[in-house]
Design a protein around this motif. Structure first.
Motif, mmCIF file in Angstrom:
data_model
loop_
_atom_site.group_PDB
_atom_site.id
_atom_site.type_symbol
_atom_site.label_atom_id
_atom_site.label_comp_id
_atom_site.label_asym_id
_atom_site.label_seq_id
_atom_site.Cartn_x
_atom_site.Cartn_y
_atom_site.Cartn_z
ATOM 1 N N VAL A 168 12.973 -2.892 0.349
ATOM 2 C CA VAL A 168 14.195 -2.877 -0.558
ATOM 3 C C VAL A 168 15.527 -2.602 -0.003
ATOM 4 N N PRO A 195 9.098 -8.180 4.368
ATOM 5 C CA PRO A 195 9.580 -9.051 3.431
ATOM 6 C C PRO A 195 9.590 -8.144 2.001
ATOM 7 N N GLU A 196 8.834 -7.223 2.294
ATOM 8 C CA GLU A 196 8.632 -6.205 0.762
ATOM 9 C C GLU A 196 9.846 -5.116 0.704
ATOM 10 N N ASP A 250 4.686 -1.233 7.039
ATOM 11 C CA ASP A 250 5.671 -2.088 7.709
ATOM 12 C C ASP A 250 6.508 -1.181 8.416
ATOM 13 N N VAL A 258 11.253 1.062 2.882
ATOM 14 C CA VAL A 258 9.672 0.214 3.370
ATOM 15 C C VAL A 258 8.595 0.898 2.996
ATOM 16 N N ALA A 259 7.419 0.210 3.017
ATOM 17 C CA ALA A 259 6.129 0.747 2.715
ATOM 18 C C ALA A 259 5.626 1.276 4.087
ATOM 19 N N LEU A 308 14.660 -8.367 6.236
ATOM 20 C CA LEU A 308 13.653 -9.068 5.380
ATOM 21 C C LEU A 308 12.646 -10.031 6.224
#
Lengths: 358, 191, 542
Positions: C16, C13-14, C31, C27-28, C9
């Motif tokens: 899941v 931070p995004e 990232d 993650v995207a 995190l």
């Protein structure tokens, strides 16, 4: 001991009584040539069968056993097949060299084959520089191999040929020096004289330790020269598919195949001649009764018996050891065999000068 | 000259399968007649060829291991004269297609076959080589090598047992034994 | 695990986080690289061993799943997921500089799904040719033979590799030359006696010394993963045997465990023990064959025949019980196909001392041989770091000092009950790998000894439903095959067929290090190293 020169001299005399000298010689040359060629082929076929059976024996197999009793006609079947197999003309090869190479290899081994004394009086030509001649022509074969590798226009062949070149040039030295050691002992280059001198004891026993060392080195170097066993780098089946003869098919490949086996025989017979007394029976000085019994065994049997024993040794090595790497191969020669050989030669000279041999 | 029946040492003719087409072929030859000299020569050549089949070391997958087993101690195809496995296609007589042939391999197999010298024979070993086997629905498996190269003997199984391959090789020997080599084309012209 | 969650995190931070069978992070793509680097380098996580890299067509988007573990503690596992919604021109960042094993795996994903990895140095098709139309693992792929008919024309191979890098103005395509102008390039394979199948090494040589190896796979790519998507679970089983045919039994075992766990099928103790015994027998055959072929590659044909001879003894045992020699089709979901043959125990018991004796013979024949020793010691040294980076496991990984025996770390079947040593050597050369295999045969015999008299009574197979539907979810199973870690990944959508099935092939990792460890070696060493690696090609190509 039956002297075959009686027969040959008688034939010669017989012809001379009816024909002029030119024709006598012509007929004799042709007859000897044909006999030698036939012997060459037969020995190769026997050897191929011999190797298959022995290799099968080492490997817990049966080996060929369907063609004729115990499969003795296996190599004849192979030969028949090979003779009529297609010879593929390949584009982008150096045509002349490509077709010449197998002949070169066979001719080189045949020239050597001619000078071997098979029995008492059974020798096609007996030079006064016999050993020198053997060394000279037996190393011609490498030219054929190099030609094959170069002309094939194949990278595997090329690497194989280059390896072969490096290997033969190096090991020729050891083979030559170890034979030279024995020439020092015998004091003669002529093969018939060398054999005569071993009538009491074979050279390997006469020359003490240096003779044994020379014998071992000769076996190793000779084995390497035949491109077999742990020294089969030019062919290196698992690395270079078939090495220098990758592109050859049918009869041309057959020639390489034949020459390979014949070279094995030639090396064994040179070793037999120079170290183990050639066709000379096993004699022990002083024991006349024993020597006479030994004399009853024909000289041809003695010669082939010894040669085949040495070949058995060579096959044993071939089917036991893994292959050397090229750098290890050259290390073995230049770092170990050659220095040992030179020292050995010096010791032999000393022994001969001091008269310490039997 | 009388054309002889096909004989394989050790196994009677009746114990082989698929005898009909060979018998038919022999009868055809008998009907056409074979010259004495050519017949004898042919017999000799066929004897040599059938007893000296050198396979190419070619294996793509599972069947290759069984092919290796056939060469090893227990099954030992050297007994029949299949002794020398050559790695160079130029020197091989028979290519045992052991394993699946996929699209990427197909050109290579074709090339290997083309590189072999006549006479050359093909044994399709295993169901993959025969039809694509378990993978026949795949997007990139060749459904049978006979689509690429002519096949002489099919040996079914997945993988075939070594005995099956030996049997297949003997079938090939039988096939070679009735081949006509001398003046083969002349006969065709006569017709 | 808490520390790892915080780390994730903190870096992304995004992201899941989901608690499934394993912790799963989505993650995207932006990232991904930061997270991967952090996960690998942070001492709390140290996920340095990328087990699997799988691309999945999820329908509306493509996702790539990274399944990783740590060599500090192999039971610590993590799943990282990333995705792209662009179906026309999908791109994702590469992780090939973080984990070496991604080099080949990302190429595989590119070939199967068409996802381009930005920054990957060699973005060529791994299994299919460049002329191949379509991406097979996409759900809208046209799998008919008309789309890609069989073509027997030989096309020249390209000497260039492709790469996509992020430049100033978007993504740029670059061509990289594979070999230098005057390199002597030797083609070893696809048909070559020493590649153990149809692998293709393009080897740049300087004299006899290897400068570079370009590995080409796919000559036996049979599309098993695509085929599996259309078959039910019991039908898929027969593919596993044909992947790595030398450890056929173990592969099938892995899939069986995976499906059984997912479907909640409990197998009997008898089954577990039988499977373990069969696994170990398979391992012995595999190692024997590997020993035999390695010796053959080095030129000792007799050793090859000896290895094959002793392998036949196990083949006999197999044949009696399972009916198959090489491929047994013995494990089924819920148990095994048939009960043990009455002679089984007697024969195995007779085999154990026989094999021990033969092992001595092998050592006499080959291990002590001066030529063999010289050709193996110090040749093809695989360092522990490289082994970890390229996710090399099995006897090869253990020869490099990497303790990775899953039978010890995460015991499955009856391995928890038996006593055996994990053979670890630290030299990392051919000799260590060679000795590891022979020692593992010894350990396998030891396991057999303990189990053969302790086969519990009971059912050999529990009744299962004729059609098995797995509940929706993702399932991983890792087992120790003869060549290393074999893994199965199943993504199920509640159907009777899997949505995506992926096999983690141990041989792929072995082949991917060939270039690294062969540089500077001789041509003859390549053959030795290949023999000591003992990869099985259909396992790589699948």
């Amino acid at each position: 001991m039956f002297d075959f020169s009686i027969v040959t001299t008688w034939v010669d005399q017989f012809l001379r009584t009816y024909l002029p000298e030119f024709w006598v010689l012509a007929i004799e040359f042709v007859v000897v040539g044909v006999v030698m060629l036939a012997l060459y082929a037969v020995i190769a076929l026997v050897l191929i069968y011999f190797e298959r059976k022995i290799c099968a024996f080492f490997q817990c197999r049966l080996g060929p056993n369907r063609v004729g009793p115990y499969g003795i006609f296996q190599s004849i079947a192979d030969m028949l097949k090979m003779l009529i197999k297609e010879i593929i003309p390949i584009n982008h090869t150096d045509k002349l060299l490509f077709y010449l190479a197998p002949f070169f290899v066979v001719v080189a081994s045949f020239l050597t084959f001619g000078a071997i004394p098979f029995g008492n009086g059974l020798q096609a030509f007996d030079f006064n520089i016999g050993v020198f001649y053997l060394l000279a022509v037996s190393s011609l074969g490498v030219i054929g191999i190099l030609m094959a590798g170069w002309a094939s226009n194949n990278k595997y062949s090329m690497i194989g040929a280059m390896r072969s070149g490096a290997q033969l040039v190096s090991y020729e030295l050891s083979a030559g020096l170890s034979l030279l050691t024995m020439v020092v002992l015998s004091g003669d280059l002529q093969l018939s004289t060398i054999i005569e001198k071993q009538s009491d004891t074979w050279f390997i026993f006469q020359g003490h330790l240096p003779a044994v060392v020379a014998f071992v080195i000769y076996l190793i170097a000779g084995h390497a020269e035949t491109n077999r066993g742990p020294f089969d780098l030019p062919e290196a089946e698992s690395e270079l598919t078939a090495g220098y003869h990758t592109e050859y098919s049918g009869l041309q490949f057959g020639m390489f195949y034949l020459a390979e086996y014949l070279n094995m025989f030639i090396i064994a017979s040179i070793a037999t001649t120079v170290f183990l007394g050639g066709w000379m029976p096993f004699h022990i000085g002083g024991l006349d009764g024993f020597n006479q019994v030994m004399d009853y065994i024909p000289s041809v049997v003695w010669f082939f018996g010894k040669a085949f024993a040495l070949m058995f040794l060579s096959l044993w090595v071939r089917w036991t050891f893994p292959r050397l790497r090229i750098d290890q191969l050259l290390h073995l020669e230049w770092k170990y065999l050659l220095p040992i050989n030179m020292v050995n030669l010096l010791i032999m000279v000393g022994i001969v000068l001091l008269g310490w041999y039997f | 000259m009388e054309v002889k029946d096909i004989k394989i040492k050790g196994i009677p003719h009746e114990e082989f399968n698929d005898n009909e087409y060979l018998e038919k072929y022999v009868e055809e030859l008998r009907a056409n007649g074979v010259g004495i000299v050519t017949g004898v020569l042919d017999d000799m050549i066929n004897w040599g060829r059938s007893n000296s089949m050198w396979p190419l070391t070619f294996a793509t997958s599972c069947c290759g291991i069984e092919f290796m087993s056939v060469g090893a101690a227990r099954f030992d195809f050297a007994r029949f004269g299949f002794e020398v496995t050559r790695n160079s296609p130029r020197q091989a007589d028979v290519i045992v297609v052991a394993g699946t042939i996929v699209d990427k391999m197909a050109p290579i197999l074709k090339r290997l076959y083309d590189q072999m010298a006549e006479p050359k024979y093909v044994i399709a070993m295993g169901s993959c080589a025969i039809s694509g086997g378990p993978f026949c629905n795949s997007y990139c498996v060749v459904n049978g090598v006979d689509k690429i190269i002519p096949v002489d003997v099919f040996v079914p199984g997945c993988p075939p047992k070594p005995e099956a391959l030996l049997y297949g090789m003997m079938q090939l020997q039988r096939k070679v034994k009735v081949e006509r080599f001398m003046f083969k084309d002349k006969k065709k012209q006569d017709k | 695990m808490e520390a790892i969650k915080q780390l994730i995190l903190a870096t992304a931070p995004e992201a899941v986080l989901e608690e499934k069978a394993h912790l799963t992070v989505t993650v995207a793509p932006d990232d991904l690289r930061a997270l991967a680097t952090a996960l690998k380098n942070d001492p709390a996580s140290r996920f340095d061993f990328l087990i699997q890299l799988t691309g999945v067509d999820e329908g509306e988007n493509f996702s790539v799943i990274y399944f990783m573990t740590s060599t500090d503690d192999m039971t610590r596992q993590l799943v990282v997921k990333t995705y792209t919604t662009d179906r026309e021109n999908p791109v994702l960042p590469t992780v090939s500089d973080i984990w070496g094993t991604a080099l080949l795996n990302e190429r595989e994903v590119f070939g199967f799904l068409g996802i381009r990895f930005i920054g990957h140095p060699d973005m060529r098709h791994l299994f299919l040719t460049e002329r191949w139309k379509g991406y097979p693992l996409r759900k809208d792929y046209d799998a008919s033979r008309e789309a890609n008919p069989v073509d027997v024309t030989s096309y020249p191979m390209s000497d260039h590799s492709e790469t996509w890098v992020k430049g100033k103005d978007g993504i740029q395509h670059e061509k990289i030359q594979l070999f230098e102008e005057d390199d002597y390039v030797l083609n070893i394979g696809p048909q070559h006696p020493a590649t153990h199948g149809v692998l293709h090494f393009r080897t740049a040589l300087d004299g006899e010394i290897i400068k570079k190896i370009d590995v080409n796979c796919g000559y036996i790519h049979r599309g098993i993963e695509k085929l599996s998507e259309g078959l039910t679970y019991p039908q898929i089983l027969h593919f596993t045997d044909r992947l790595d045919y030398l450890s056929a039994h173990i592969n099938r075992h892995a899939l069986c465990i995976c499906v059984e766990k997912a479907a909640g099928i409990e197998v009997t103790d008898r089954t577990e023990v039988i499977r373990t015994i069969m696994d170990e027998l398979t391992r012995i055959t595999s190692h024997l064959l590997s020993w035999a072929t390695m010796c053959m590659d080095m030129g000792a044909l007799t050793a090859f025949i000896y290895g094959m001879r002793d392998r036949e003894k196990i083949m006999d045992i197999f044949e009696e019980t399972t009916g198959g020699r090489l491929i047994q089709n013995y494990n089924v979901i819920g148990g095994v196909m048939a009960d043990l043959h009455p002679d089984f125990q007697r024969k195995v018991k007779a085999f154990i001392p026989y094999m021990r004796e033969k092992l001595k013979e092998y050592h006499q024949l080959y291990t002590g041989n001066v030529i063999a020793v010289n050709r193996m010691i110090g040749v093809g040294v695989l360092s522990k770091e490289t082994a970890i980076s390229y996710a090399v496991s099995g006897p090869v990984g253990r020869a490099s000092g990497l303790s990775c025996d899953l039978r010890k770390i995460m015991p499955y079947s009856a391995y928890g009950k038996v006593e055996f040593k994990e053979i670890v050597r630290h030299e990392g050369d051919c000799m260590a790998r060679y000795l590891n295999r022979l020692d593992e045969i010894e350990e396998s015999l030891h396991i057999l000894e303990q189990l053969i008299d302790a086969i519990p009574e009971g059912e050999y197979c529990v009744k299962t439903k004729p059609i098995i539907r797995l509940p929706e979810g993702e399932y991983f199973q890792r087992v120790e095959a003869a060549r290393g870690e074999f893994g199965v990944y199943i993504q199920s959508r509640g159907d009777k067929t899997p949505w995506r099935l992926k096999f983690r092939s141990p041989s792929m990792a072995l082949v991917s290090v060939m270039d690294t460890i062969c540089r500077g070696a001789k041509v003859a060493d390549l053959v030795t190293i290949g023999g000591s690696m003992d990869y099985v090609i259909p396992d790589i190509d699948r």
